[in-house]
Design a protein around this motif. Sequence first.
Motif, mmCIF file in Angstrom:
data_model
loop_
_atom_site.group_PDB
_atom_site.id
_atom_site.type_symbol
_atom_site.label_atom_id
_atom_site.label_comp_id
_atom_site.label_asym_id
_atom_site.label_seq_id
_atom_site.Cartn_x
_atom_site.Cartn_y
_atom_site.Cartn_z
ATOM 1 N N ALA A 136 -4.302 7.631 1.312
ATOM 2 C CA ALA A 136 -4.182 7.772 2.505
ATOM 3 C C ALA A 136 -4.111 9.065 2.740
ATOM 4 O O ALA A 136 -3.613 9.715 3.822
ATOM 5 N N ASN A 182 -10.161 0.798 -0.126
ATOM 6 C CA ASN A 182 -10.863 1.272 1.078
ATOM 7 C C ASN A 182 -11.045 2.929 0.891
ATOM 8 O O ASN A 182 -9.933 3.550 0.926
ATOM 9 N N GLU A 183 -12.386 3.224 0.690
ATOM 10 C CA GLU A 183 -12.572 4.793 0.374
ATOM 11 C C GLU A 183 -12.891 5.427 1.689
ATOM 12 O O GLU A 183 -13.496 6.596 1.576
ATOM 13 N N GLY A 184 -12.929 4.704 2.808
ATOM 14 C CA GLY A 184 -13.132 5.299 4.063
ATOM 15 C C GLY A 184 -14.584 5.030 4.635
ATOM 16 O O GLY A 184 -14.959 4.852 5.598
ATOM 17 N N GLY A 217 -5.788 2.794 -2.320
ATOM 18 C CA GLY A 217 -6.686 3.809 -1.980
ATOM 19 C C GLY A 217 -5.784 4.991 -1.294
ATOM 20 O O GLY A 217 -4.358 4.717 -1.241
ATOM 21 N N GLU A 258 -5.846 12.072 6.627
ATOM 22 C CA GLU A 258 -5.635 11.625 7.785
ATOM 23 C C GLU A 258 -6.066 12.376 9.124
ATOM 24 O O GLU A 258 -5.383 13.555 9.053
ATOM 25 N N ASP A 283 0.674 -0.885 0.155
ATOM 26 C CA ASP A 283 0.047 0.002 0.049
ATOM 27 C C ASP A 283 0.884 1.259 -0.026
ATOM 28 O O ASP A 283 0.759 2.334 -0.800
ATOM 29 N N LYS A 314 -15.449 11.949 -0.276
ATOM 30 C CA LYS A 314 -14.729 10.708 0.281
ATOM 31 C C LYS A 314 -13.748 9.874 -0.800
ATOM 32 O O LYS A 314 -13.087 9.328 -0.844
ATOM 33 N N TRP A 373 -11.897 -4.571 6.491
ATOM 34 C CA TRP A 373 -11.357 -3.199 6.795
ATOM 35 C C TRP A 373 -12.081 -2.485 7.520
ATOM 36 O O TRP A 373 -13.175 -2.604 8.050
ATOM 37 N N ASP A 401 -13.497 4.889 8.162
ATOM 38 C CA ASP A 401 -12.928 6.037 8.608
ATOM 39 C C ASP A 401 -13.718 6.432 10.219
ATOM 40 O O ASP A 401 -12.960 7.067 11.016
ATOM 41 N N ARG A 410 -7.267 3.273 5.706
ATOM 42 C CA ARG A 410 -7.691 2.754 4.365
ATOM 43 C C ARG A 410 -6.970 1.945 4.003
ATOM 44 O O ARG A 410 -6.619 1.654 2.610
ATOM 45 N N HIS A 411 -6.786 0.806 4.648
ATOM 46 C CA HIS A 411 -6.414 -0.748 4.212
ATOM 47 C C HIS A 411 -7.201 -1.556 4.283
ATOM 48 O O HIS A 411 -8.279 -1.719 4.603
#
Lengths: 216, 568
Positions: free
Chosen positions: A212, B63-65, A210, A215, A192, B382, B37, B40, B22-23
């Motif tokens: 990051a 993963n878009e949150g 995706g 955050e 990632d 997002k 996953w 957010d 976001r993993h």
Amino acid sequence: MTITLYDFELSGNCYKLRLLMSILKLRYNIVPVDFYPDRQHKADWFLRLNPFGQLPVLKDDDLILSDSGAILAYLAKKYDESGQWFPNDPAVTAEVLRWHAVADDITSTASAARLALGFFYDFDIEKAQKGAHRIFRLMDEHLWFGEREGRDWLCSPDHPTTADIACFPYVMLSEEGGISRQDYPALRRWTDRVRRIPGFMVMSGIFPAGRAAEES
Amino acid sequence: MTLSLSDPTWYPIASSDDLPFRHVYQGQLLGRELAVWRADDGNVNVWENRCLHRGVRLSIGINEGGELKCQYHGWRYANRSAGCTYIPAHPADAPARRIQNRTYPVREAYGLIWSAANDEQAFRPFAGAEGHDWFALRPMPVNAAPEDVLAALAGLAPDDQPADLLPGLAVRFGGTWYFVQPVDAGRAVIRGLLREQPADAVATLRHYNETLSKLRDRLERAAARKPAPEPLQPTFEKLSADLATMPDIAIPRGNTITVVVRRKWTSADGVIGFELAARNGHLPTFQPGAHIDLHLPNGMTRQYSITNGPGELMSYIIGVKQESASKGGSKVLVETVREGDLLSISEPRNNFPLRRDAVRTVLIAGGIGITPLLSMARFLDKSALPYELHYFTRAGEQVAFRGDLEALHGKVILHTGLPRAEIGTTIASALGQWSMAQHVYVCGPGPMLETVRDTATAQGWPEESIHFEYFRNDKVIDNSSAFDVELARSAMTLHVPSGKTIMEVMRDAGLTVPSSCEQGACGTCLTTVIEGEVDHQDVYLNRSEKASNTCMMTCVSRAKSARLVLDI
């Protein structure tokens, strides 16, 4: 300066150079070499460029270079003004070269399994897969403890180096060789991070991660 | 001991640390692959690791949150419900609500993520779990049978301190707990927990890692001498035929959900916010632009747009205009409904779907019309898709959901107190000239809708790039026809004379017919047509839905044929 890459689209070793040149925003020409099924890397014209008969080859004006790891070091030392991709510090240089050697081991295992399954090469698939798992286990452990110790990348600097570029492609393509990464969560997280490097580009079989961003 | 696919035991399947921002983590329990996953909002999702569409692993997705996006054809699934929220191949349609991926139960506790093959057992902490500050060791995958791994772990106990075997493939000695995650018949992961935080975390982790690595090597050498056990063979449920095809139209099923008014507040001058929370679990999946029917205490039904962002399913937030008390609906809500009250809502419906393939998206809101557009802006936000949100109000105090708007990363432009003439020119410059893949969404008072439609058309925007939701039907209804309706389920035939609607005739005959706007705009009375030719007069159905002749609105639409057969 005119850079020309002798390239096969599905080759992870060629992709390493496309990836670094994309990150470094270098312009280059591509000469496609039909590695499969035409085996042009064993053709006379190609052997004159690289007698070892291996892709990739890179031409920078009149200079002809081969071996993906060596070319990564060349591009970084010549064109990376930040000096981060192949640092000058002797200890870090040794670290980077250590992982370049691991990258070659990944090529001879994970990539060999992929060639056997996808390109009908007559290799010992099971042996190649086992070898890849052995390396991935060590990488996962190294990266897992790295996360605990504040190190995100394969080498100790707080930024990626050519070591990460060299090891990345055939880790990401391992499933095409029947090698699952399910048991290597830290290795998966590192992929990632590599995929979030500004200037990252994809190849067939390697997808974007995706963002990051935001955050909080 | 043999592993069972239907074992209801909760096992740890990951460490909390395995799920950074976001993993998407790839796991496996009892032969079933999992995509795990964290959204957010902190919620952890454990889903079957395959997209409903083409079976591609969701663990390679994005993963878009608030949503997980499949890498293959971009289907998106919502946090918590795993309901499908967008299908790029049908960008102008809202996916059917029932498209929902398989989820597994999940609990995050003691530094680990726990799951089970089914929800037959409630999660219970292991004995002695409470009251300690648990420290998770590095997980150790082992290619050996889980029961062999458990036996070997028990063998690590010193002679004077024999191991306690605990339920659920676990063992304890001293302050160390080991849980064996049964990945498959011949694969396991050792997940260790220490009862307290060690003084030197990294040194402790390295120490246990070395011990467990040696144990793993020993177990794997022994396993290699035995025949490999047959892997578990999970069965994957096939999709039903109605899921495998896009429905022409989603017929509301009339299910209602009871929600609690968790919060009621003045969001702006003239706008009251309501937070409607699920009583347990989460609310159904919705898509941006969707609305719910709110069944009011006085028997009325009103539609309100959901303002939430992606994957926010613990409550729906709506905005209610204070003075729009024309039919008494909003008035009841504003004046009599209090925090803590229970209300009944419909499942979300979407007549205002948002395309996510535009190169430019313009959102234009007037007054209370901000509500669906706020949701759209949050979804685009997002996914880091570009958008411009223009919000027109008469005065600055009337800007609703101000804090939520400020949290957006896109372009949000407030237009307050503009004179009428300037609104037109502002809209014109906000729209600009149309070019490929630009879309505008507008929600607001009727005259504003007309201005946006006319201006956009004049500036080259084609019909299919201008999106709006009708809250009112301005067409002149022709109710001169006379015909018979046969109600198939009620075994009744009624005559509809000119001057009366089908709905009125059904009600006169004693039937209960749900309705809301009664002018062909809201979709509440949508009915399936079995036979006969419909004379559509509503603004709810689109052209192709009308042409399908399979459904109608009984409040305004009539028959062209002498007889209609309805599924009522």
